[in-house]
Design an enzyme around this catalytic site. Structure first.
Site, PDB file in Angstrom:
ATOM      1  N   PHE A   1      -0.057  -7.150  -2.574  1.00  0.00           N
ATOM      2  CA  PHE A   1       0.853  -8.262  -2.380  1.00  0.00           C
ATOM      3  C   PHE A   1       1.335  -8.273  -1.780  1.00  0.00           C
ATOM      4  CE2 PHE A   1      -0.277  -8.680  -7.277  1.00  0.00           C
ATOM      5  CZ  PHE A   1      -0.747  -9.720  -7.496  1.00  0.00           C
ATOM      6  N   SER A   2       2.776  -7.466  -1.664  1.00  0.00           N
ATOM      7  CA  SER A   2       3.864  -8.043  -0.561  1.00  0.00           C
ATOM      8  C   SER A   2       3.688  -6.732   0.444  1.00  0.00           C
ATOM      9  CB  SER A   2       5.806  -7.757  -0.632  1.00  0.00           C
ATOM     10  OG  SER A   2       4.810  -9.626  -1.802  1.00  0.00           O
ATOM     11  N   CYS A   3       3.429  -5.356   0.000  1.00  0.00           N
ATOM     12  CA  CYS A   3       3.195  -4.719   0.735  1.00  0.00           C
ATOM     13  C   CYS A   3       2.133  -5.159   2.047  1.00  0.00           C
ATOM     14  CB  CYS A   3       2.200  -3.481   0.360  1.00  0.00           C
ATOM     15  SG  CYS A   3       3.158  -2.790  -1.172  1.00  0.00           S
TER      16      CYS A   3
END
Length: 406
Positions: A65-67
């Site tokens: 995801f937002s990593c």
């Protein structure tokens, strides 16, 4: 075959990892830590796919995801270090179409620190929209900002991938995924992709969603999501086409280049990406660029999207201590809605609790990935416990001040 690693002095990281699997609801996960360039922890365990019972192996990967935003931001900084992208120049110099409806003075730095004013799209996305680059960049170019760009910040949770990603594409003449693969992942030997090759699919652990209940809708973010379809939280979370309906577990969702959300890697890949940044910049960026990457450039007491206090460096999260400042922390547990790191650290959380970061002051890089998502908007107790154990292993004593201190 890769062997698990836990060097002397880092046993408490292994203990926290095992405790998560045994007592904290972890299903399958990996954690990796490097110090001064040396891998001191590289562990994995649990179940990759509960439906088949397949174990989480050394080479298991998952959507983080937002990593992914950390990877996308790093692409921009690599280009800036090479003199190919000026973060403070108007975006319209390279992307003229973006200068519509009051966005004429937006800079790449504003895109990186979530102040560009386009945290969501108002027009309803078609299902395939997030998988079509030109469609998404066209909508963002035409979008009217939700506030005067640069005057405040609101997490660009999905749109970040195409705002920053398009600047990478225009500056490099390569797609975001191609640039990341050729200039970062392959040179560093990382299993990390933005746009997953089909050959890697058998190694992917499916994501297990956190089951939110209607009665959980008490925090400002969840209230906005539940009650106001014109709100930024609703549009950010719901107006994402087919991605909303489990896109992370589909071939189409993993094959696309979604620079905010669909990177695929494991803890070793995250820690490996941040390793050069924890040790002077290595082959990626020069010293001046590295210094800029870790400095706070935008912060607020009420993020327009997440509705909690947030702090951002250009493209990266800084330590955020919301243990006493968010309603979510009181409902779901104190580690929810926070990510507590060292003061010099910068990196990015992924939905459900994954995390990658560098701490140049400690020579530290860290990665944690999992398949079972947790509650809240930032970390939860599983990932934060691993971060805490890592800093304690390095002799840090307390996080009472909102950052880990020696």
């Amino acid at each position: 075959m890769t062997q698990e690693i836990c060097k002397p002095g880092f046993e408490r990281v292994a203990e926290a990892f095992v405790d998560n699997l045994q007592n904290n609801g972890e299903v399958g996960a990996s954690v990796c830590v490097t110090v001064d360039g040396e891998t001191v922890v590289d562990l994995w365990g649990g179940v990759a796919d509960p439906k088949t019972g397949a174990a989480w192996e050394a080479d298991t990967v998952s959507v983080v995801f937002s990593c992914t935003k950390g990877a996308t931001a790093l692409c921009a900084h690599v280009l800036a270090s090479r003199g190919q992208l000026d973060l403070d120049a108007p975006v319209v110099e390279q992307w003229p179409e973006f200068g519509q409806n009051g966005k004429e003075h937006v800079t790449t730095r504003m895109m990186l620190d979530h102040s560009a004013g386009v945290p969501a799209l108002r027009a309803r996305l078609k299902d395939s929209g997030p998988y079509e680059w030109d469609y998404m960049t066209g909508l963002l170019a035409a979008e009217q900002p939700f506030w005067q760009p640069g005057t405040r910040n609101g997490y660009h949770g999905f749109t970040f991938g195409w705002t920053v990603g398009e600047m990478v594409r225009r500056a490099s003449s390569k797609s975001l995924g191609t640039f990341f693969r050729e200039e970062i992942a392959e040179p560093l030997g990382l299993d990390f992709w933005i746009g997953l090759p089909e050959a890697i699919e058998p190694r992917v652990a499916p994501i297990l969603a956190y089951p939110l209940k209607a009665e959980d809708a008490k925090t400002p973010f969840l209230r906005d999501l539940a009650t106001d379809k014109q709100s930024i939280p609703f549009l950010f979370y719901m107006n994402v086409g087919a991605w909303r309906a489990g896109g992370a577990n589909t071939r189409a969702g993993r094959a696309a280049e979604i620079g905010a959300a669909n990177g695929v890697t494991n803890a070793r890949g995250l820690a490996g990406m941040y390793r050069p940044l924890a040790n002077g910049g290595g082959p990626l960026v020069d010293a001046a660029t590295l210094a800029r990457m870790g400095e706070v450039s935008m912060a607020t007491h009420d993020d327009a999207t997440l509705r909690i206090p947030t702090r951002f460096a250009p493209g990266f999260m800084k330590s955020m201590d919301n243990r006493r400042r968010s309603l979510g922390a009181r409902i779901f547990g104190e580690d929810v809605d926070s990510v507590i790191l060292g003061s010099a650290a910068f990196g990015h959380v992924g939905a459900g609790g994954s995390l990658g970061f560098a701490d140049p002051a400690a020579g530290l890089s860290f990665g944690y990935t999992m398949n079972q998502m947790g509650p809240g908007l930032l970390m939860n107790r599983r990932g934060q416990s691993l971060v805490d154990a890592t800093y304690q292993s390095l002799g840090y004593r307390s996080k009472d001040g909102g950052v880990w201190m020696r």
